[in-house]
Design an enzyme around this catalytic site. Sequence first.
Site, PDB file in Angstrom:
ATOM      1  N   SER A  77     -20.155  38.019 -23.016  1.00  0.00           N
ATOM      2  CA  SER A  77     -18.763  38.052 -21.993  1.00  0.00           C
ATOM      3  C   SER A  77     -18.446  36.761 -22.733  1.00  0.00           C
ATOM      4  O   SER A  77     -18.843  35.665 -22.926  1.00  0.00           O
ATOM      5  CB  SER A  77     -19.038  37.921 -21.116  1.00  0.00           C
ATOM      6  OG  SER A  77     -18.243  37.447 -20.405  1.00  0.00           O
ATOM      7  N   TYR A 101     -23.363  35.164 -13.071  1.00  0.00           N
ATOM      8  CA  TYR A 101     -23.500  35.875 -14.180  1.00  0.00           C
ATOM      9  C   TYR A 101     -22.962  34.927 -15.024  1.00  0.00           C
ATOM     10  O   TYR A 101     -23.058  35.147 -16.271  1.00  0.00           O
ATOM     11  CB  TYR A 101     -22.335  37.198 -14.215  1.00  0.00           C
ATOM     12  CG  TYR A 101     -21.761  37.596 -14.653  1.00  0.00           C
ATOM     13  CD1 TYR A 101     -21.975  38.683 -15.367  1.00  0.00           C
ATOM     14  CD2 TYR A 101     -20.210  37.897 -15.969  1.00  0.00           C
ATOM     15  CE1 TYR A 101     -22.040  39.952 -16.106  1.00  0.00           C
ATOM     16  CE2 TYR A 101     -20.203  38.612 -16.732  1.00  0.00           C
ATOM     17  CZ  TYR A 101     -20.758  39.424 -17.249  1.00  0.00           C
ATOM     18  OH  TYR A 101     -20.689  40.585 -18.571  1.00  0.00           O
ATOM     19  N   LYS A 110     -25.360  34.457 -19.133  1.00  0.00           N
ATOM     20  CA  LYS A 110     -24.086  34.653 -20.514  1.00  0.00           C
ATOM     21  C   LYS A 110     -24.093  34.147 -21.165  1.00  0.00           C
ATOM     22  O   LYS A 110     -24.126  34.113 -22.565  1.00  0.00           O
ATOM     23  CB  LYS A 110     -22.657  35.474 -20.560  1.00  0.00           C
ATOM     24  CG  LYS A 110     -23.242  36.864 -19.464  1.00  0.00           C
ATOM     25  CD  LYS A 110     -24.006  38.099 -19.921  1.00  0.00           C
ATOM     26  CE  LYS A 110     -23.503  39.924 -19.327  1.00  0.00           C
ATOM     27  NZ  LYS A 110     -24.423  40.478 -20.256  1.00  0.00           N
TER      28      LYS A 110
END
Length: 254
Positions: free
Chosen positions: A146, A159, A163
């Site tokens: 991402s 999150y 990543k």
Amino acid sequence: MTLPHTPSFSLEGRRALVAGASSGIGLGCAVALARAGASVTLAARRVDKLEEAVAELKAEGCEADALAMDVSDIPATVKSVAETGPYDILLNSAGLARHGPALETTEEDFDAVQSLNFKGAYFLTQAVAKGLIEAGKPGSLINITSQMAQVGGQERAVYCGTKHGVEGFTKAMAIEWGPHQIRVNCIAPTFIVTELTKPTFARPELKAWVEDKIKLGRIGEVEDIMGAVVYLASDASALVTGTSLLVDGGWTAD
């Protein structure tokens, strides 16, 4: 004068494993790889969705099959890859998001997100690489991360952490497996319209934040990722490893 030869984007004769292929970015990448000539194994938990996609790909003349896989179940995933591989290409799009303020993160949510996004991705990549090394074959291993692997974002601490972690092990694996001609890279998209991002776009203030950050002035579509995966999977990117290809509309250009 001898003109240089353009490297091929064709994936004819190669086998690809696409995890998280039942919808969204994973499905789009599976379609792109199949249309570029690869024989694609679509893997996910929702086998009914996989079989529907496989049927449509076969109707187009592509080679595809379905494989039940829960990337967070590491022993089962490793066993499945060993039994069905080796795969020349890995595209891992299996992922989970449980967004919320960092002060409100629960241990349960933390464990669920890291178990799939980081730990699952690590051991899936490892399993495919083992198969290639044992077979003495080169390969291209790609994880979907991402733009949040490059920056931070509100209500996305866990999150973002997962990543960032994937991009970290990508660099280390690329160094270790380079002598085996195994390339390891990431694709880092901006917000893409999928089932996973619907909750974000349902909140006007977050939708406005996203649209303001994307310099090209639009939210991404699955099709925006499909060319990137064919590039990284093919000989066109033969000297590209240990890096992250940002498809972020200029988000991180600031």
